[in-house]
Design a protein around this motif. Structure first.
Motif, short mmCIF file in Angstrom:
data_model
loop_
_atom_site.label_atom_id
_atom_site.label_comp_id
_atom_site.label_asym_id
_atom_site.label_seq_id
_atom_site.Cartn_x
_atom_site.Cartn_y
_atom_site.Cartn_z
N GLU A 21 37.26 52.19 19.45
CA GLU A 21 37.84 53.51 19.69
C GLU A 21 38.34 53.62 21.13
O GLU A 21 39.39 54.21 21.39
CB GLU A 21 36.79 54.59 19.41
N ARG A 40 39.38 52.82 9.21
CA ARG A 40 39.59 54.24 8.96
C ARG A 40 38.90 55.09 10.01
O ARG A 40 39.47 56.06 10.53
CB ARG A 40 39.08 54.61 7.57
N ARG A 45 40.69 54.53 13.40
CA ARG A 45 42.13 54.77 13.33
C ARG A 45 42.93 53.69 14.05
O ARG A 45 44.11 53.86 14.34
CB ARG A 45 42.49 56.15 13.90
N ILE A 59 46.17 52.44 12.18
CA ILE A 59 47.35 53.30 12.28
C ILE A 59 48.03 53.12 13.64
O ILE A 59 49.26 53.03 13.74
CB ILE A 59 46.95 54.78 12.08
N ASP A 82 49.11 53.08 6.10
CA ASP A 82 49.15 52.56 7.48
C ASP A 82 50.22 53.26 8.30
O ASP A 82 50.04 53.53 9.48
CB ASP A 82 49.42 51.05 7.47
N PRO A 114 46.48 59.56 8.01
CA PRO A 114 45.58 59.45 6.86
C PRO A 114 46.04 60.22 5.65
O PRO A 114 47.07 60.90 5.69
CB PRO A 114 44.26 60.00 7.40
#
Length: 304
Positions: free
Chosen positions: A7, A45, A48, A51, A181, A185
């Motif tokens: 993160e 997920r 993130r 993404i 992707d 989400p």
């Protein structure tokens, strides 16, 4: 790397991209992620990171875009392998033969048949196919919305096709994964709208070529989800639209009947005597014609 460290890397990468930092900095961050992240669906997920890295595939810097594409592709492959391994284990467990009461082994499936055979053969006519009719399991993620979208993609791709349910499901999962992707989400309206749009185009009976090209791999999932509405249309649809456009253009070029201009007619609204009029016989033949008038000054229209 653990989730917390990933993160932190994700935030740093986002800031670096927004600040347009040097290519070497971006490459360094991406390589750390490439070697330090052991991808799983829950990890990607929750952090993130998938993404964020996926957005860098559109970077103006070729080196950054290429490395981001490699990382996303590798992570997607790893997640799909984990899903397949989990599904295979579940299938083996559910299809294990139970001992008969007399001590012999009772076979639950015909000899020579494997659990995947059910998804390798068609059980309904091609024009009646859906994921439910083909009896495939679309529950491949932990999200009901995503699983529903996989079902939509399956229904759009399988219509009229003779491809095996197994292959159609694999392609549907790939398309949904690419959309997730790029636009996820699954709570985002952009993701849901794109899924509905792709489904509508796929199920169009006049757009068989689109379904075929996606299934056969001529159109890759990453490109498919970015196609414009014009690119998604079939050649027949484009030809029909072009005919309508030409017809409207021709109609617009047809000479219009000239209107007479009178200075004897006066507008009751502005008092000007710049009035155009046309005549038409709207009453009996022995009665005078009706004048349809329009003031050139204020636009008021009337008949007399």
């Amino acid at each position: 790397m653990d989730a917390k460290e990933i993160e932190t890397k994700a935030k740093a990468l986002t800031k670096a991209a927004a600040a347009d930092e040097p290519t070497s900095t971006m490459i360094g961050m991406l390589k750390e992620l490439q070697t330090g992240v052991r991808a799983s669906e829950s990890l990607l997920r929750s952090t993130r990171i998938g993404i964020i890295v996926n957005k860098l595939k559109t970077s103006k810097t070729p080196e950054v875009a290429r490395l981001a594409s490699e990382i996303v592709s590798r992570w997607r492959t790893e997640v799909n392998k984990q899903k397949q391994a989990g599904g295979s284990a579940a299938s083996r467990a559910s299809s294990s033969p139970r001992p008969a009461q007399n001590g012999s082994t009772g076979a639950s499936t015909p000899a020579g048949t494997t659990p995947t055979d059910k998804t390798s053969k068609l059980s309904v006519p091609p024009d009646k196919r859906t994921w439910k009719a083909d009896k495939v399991d679309t529950n491949v993620t932990t999200s009901k919305v995503r699983d529903s979208c996989i079902g939509l993609m399956y229904d759009g791709l399988c219509l009229g096709s003779t491809e095996s349910p197994k292959d159609v499901l694999k392609k549907a999962i790939s398309v949904e994964g690419a959309a997730y992707d790029a636009l996820g989400p699954d709570t985002k309206e952009a993701y849901r709208t794109k899924m509905r749009s792709l489904f509508q185009n796929l199920k169009n009976k006049n757009n068989v070529s689109l379904r075929k090209r996606v299934l056969e791999g001529d159109i890759k999932p990453d490109y498919f989800i970015r196609m414009t509405s014009d690119e998604l249309r079939s050649d027949a649809q484009r030809e029909a639209d072009e005919k309508i456009k030409k017809m409207n253009m021709n109609n617009a070029m047809v000479a219009q009947g000239e209107k007479s201009i009178s200075t004897s007619l006066q507008c009751g609204k502005c008092g000007q005597r710049k009035v155009t009029y046309t005549e038409a016989q709207t009453r009996a033949a022995d009665e005078p014609m009706t004048l349809f008038c329009t003031c050139l000054n204020c636009g008021k229209s009337w008949k007399q």
